[in-house]
Scaffold this motif. Structure first.
Motif, PDB file in Angstrom:
ATOM      1  N   UNK A 124       0.833  -1.209   0.000  1.00  0.00           N
ATOM      2  CA  UNK A 124       0.000   0.000   0.000  1.00  0.00           C
ATOM      3  C   UNK A 124       0.862   1.251   0.000  1.00  0.00           C
ATOM      4  N   UNK A 125       0.644   2.080  -0.990  1.00  0.00           N
ATOM      5  CA  UNK A 125       1.249   3.406  -1.007  1.00  0.00           C
ATOM      6  C   UNK A 125       0.199   4.404  -0.565  1.00  0.00           C
ATOM      7  N   UNK A 126       0.574   5.293   0.359  1.00  0.00           N
ATOM      8  CA  UNK A 126      -0.384   6.226   0.932  1.00  0.00           C
ATOM      9  C   UNK A 126       0.210   7.625   0.888  1.00  0.00           C
ATOM     10  N   UNK A 146       4.987  -1.090   1.689  1.00  0.00           N
ATOM     11  CA  UNK A 146       4.289   0.090   1.234  1.00  0.00           C
ATOM     12  C   UNK A 146       5.166   1.308   1.326  1.00  0.00           C
ATOM     13  N   UNK A 147       4.529   2.425   1.164  1.00  0.00           N
ATOM     14  CA  UNK A 147       5.242   3.685   1.219  1.00  0.00           C
ATOM     15  C   UNK A 147       4.245   4.701   1.764  1.00  0.00           C
ATOM     16  N   UNK A 148       4.650   5.446   2.762  1.00  0.00           N
ATOM     17  CA  UNK A 148       3.777   6.464   3.341  1.00  0.00           C
ATOM     18  C   UNK A 148       4.469   7.802   3.172  1.00  0.00           C
ATOM     19  N   UNK A 149       3.778   8.725   2.577  1.00  0.00           N
ATOM     20  CA  UNK A 149       4.418  10.002   2.288  1.00  0.00           C
ATOM     21  C   UNK A 149       3.394  11.119   2.413  1.00  0.00           C
TER      22      UNK A 149
END
Lengths: 344, 344
Positions: free
Chosen positions: B98-100, B132-135
């Protein structure tokens, strides 16, 4: 919403704190999930080998500024930074998917330009674009890339297996991407004041290229394989060298000692840092987006890597109790500190 | 930029036109890439079985409206719609990333609420969150999910293998998610005018749930496996039944005939469409986001599926020259038209 409901800003706990909190509540149930959250890529069983999976999101106004980042370069970079995560697992990238959110300011030609860059990167790294999702966005451009790689099970390198007395190695040089960003930001300001002025960034070409078109170090992955070396731990340097050293140290439960005089500098990076009144060592340690590799090897492997042209040994792994230290040029021992890239 | 440079709006060629243009210029080079762009998921060789990979991006203000979509539901839906793509390949979902992208209006608690929904869906579909990646994002919420599934090679179902005389089947019923959206939009307008008024959507519960918390039909995938049926073609209904029928027809090079009186309706969907002055059949054919499955089977498999409680046969595959037809309740033959969901 009750008025007593708690509100914690993400900045208070940071991106890594947030990820830790989320990861804690998730358990894995599938036997094919070998490694989940917490390394450069997840590891999935695939019979004789493993698949490596990593994902990155790039958001306009946070990760890139289209006023100096051509779309073609952005497409290239979006692929390269994901390939770099597979390299950091000692794997070979094979496939990518791309999710693209576009506001109506982008034309078909703009999208094609972005994908031209994607294609160049796919060719450079022998990666196949296998799918994606293209959708509109109320504002700006959002790029989400997932990359899938492959590796033999016994060759995968994690962050967690660095051992005391291992040698710490890096590829390439550091701080260049940060200085490239400084140069581009300065030219943008100049342009704002005088739009007729043609920016001259030719003398900073290397730095600008480091920022706009970073390379994933797959070349070094192949060299290590040829040399018969499997690093004991590895990570790619996206947030800054010091920050990545800390990740290795934390997950391997070890201490770190590095030497200032061994840090690899590009001369132009050094000169430009001075020109911008920045400390070159701080830039090298804390500048992000260099996408070089940081890895540790057993001392017994030193002979195999010592002649690799683009690999530098910068220190050694120590006991956890020794902490994280930088030995300065004058022989002083100072604590190593990390700032990293903060997007929140 | 030269002034003669051409600018084509994405709306002129549409999302599918854009994807076609991009896909044309990419060739695959890795032997493990079995199927790339063009189906519900890509297919990657993994020894004894194949891995299926699909990705979706959801953008606030385009795909969801947080004024009536709770974050927990959004998390659930983001996973479910991706699982649905794996179902459409006759595969079993295993992992997600999940990228957020989050603006500073979102707190840690909000992110945790989103991930609670993700976790429920992961439990429902036995899927592992592996990365994932949270940015941060300058505005709004962006969710990008990539799902990885598995299937035996010989069980994968594509869009392209429907054969003349095959029976066309669907799961569940259609138009519910669209009507749920209509109800929610109406309540939002009411709320804008009078914020003290408590919206009463209890009588529309099924429709609202179809919109806010859609289910991927993994249950039917398991039933088909138990029944020993491999569909000749399959797709999930995200854009609208007619639009998906056209995808199957185009890629299989066949014609389609469906019967109006066989279209499965939920009674509440029908009544609500009438209440909104909408044609229920148009809603069923062109309403998006039902996430049911559309598939074709050989006539010889009919006995095996005829007693499955949630599968309905709605027509048959015809020669390409026969075109795409709807046989109305009164026996009239009318051309089938698709509008689909247009985000551009």
């Amino acid at each position: 919403m009750s008025q007593e409901e708690k509100r914690t800003e993400i900045g208070e706990i940071g991106e890594f704190g947030l990820i830790d909190r989320i990861a804690e509540s998730f358990k894995t149930v599938n036997t094919s999930t070998l490694i989940g959250i917490g390394d450069d890529a997840a590891v999935i069983d695939a019979g004789e080998h493993v698949k490596l999976v990593s994902t990155d999101m790039l958001v306009e106004g946070v990760h890139f500024d289209l006023s100096y980042m051509p779309l073609e370069h952005l497409g290239y970079k979006a692929v390269a930074v994901n390939v770099s995560d597979i390299a950091a697992m000692n794997g070979i990238p094979k496939q990518i998917t791309i999710g693209l959110g576009l506001s109506n300011r982008f034309s078909v030609e703009a999208v094609e330009s972005f994908y031209r860059g994607v294609k160049f990167a796919c060719e450079d790294y022998a990666v196949d674009l296998i799918g994606g999702d293209t959708t509109s966005s109320p504002r700006g451009l959002i790029v989400s890339v997932t990359v899938i790689g492959e590796a033999a099970k016994e060759k995968v390198t994690y962050r967690k297996n660095a051992e005391v007395n291992d040698i710490i190695c890096v590829t390439g040089d550091f701080g260049g991407a940060l200085m490239g960003l400084q140069v581009l930001e300065r030219e943008k300001e100049v342009f704002k004041v005088n739009p007729d002025m043609q920016p001259d960034i030719s003398e900073y070409e290397y730095l600008v290229k480091r920022q706009l078109k970073p390379a994933a170090r797959m070349d070094v992955i192949y060299e290590l394989a040829d040399a018969g070396v499997i690093p004991t731990s590895m990570i790619d340097v996206s947030d800054g060298l010091a920050s990545e050293l800390f990740h290795i140290a934390k997950q391997s439960d070890v201490g770190i000692t590095i030497y200032e005089d061994k840090l690899p500098f590009d001369e132009l990076t050094y000169r430009t840092a001075v020109e911008f009144n920045l400390d070159p060592v701080t830039c090298a340690l804390n500048g992000g987006e260099d996408y070089e590799l940081l890895f540790t090897i057993s001392q017994s492997d030193f002979d195999k890597i010592k002649n690799l042209p683009d690999v530098t040994t910068i220190g050694f792994v120590d006991k956890k109790e020794s902490g994280h230290k930088l030995i300065t040029k004058t022989g002083k021992t100072v604590p190593l500190t990390a700032q990293g890239w903060k997007h929140f």
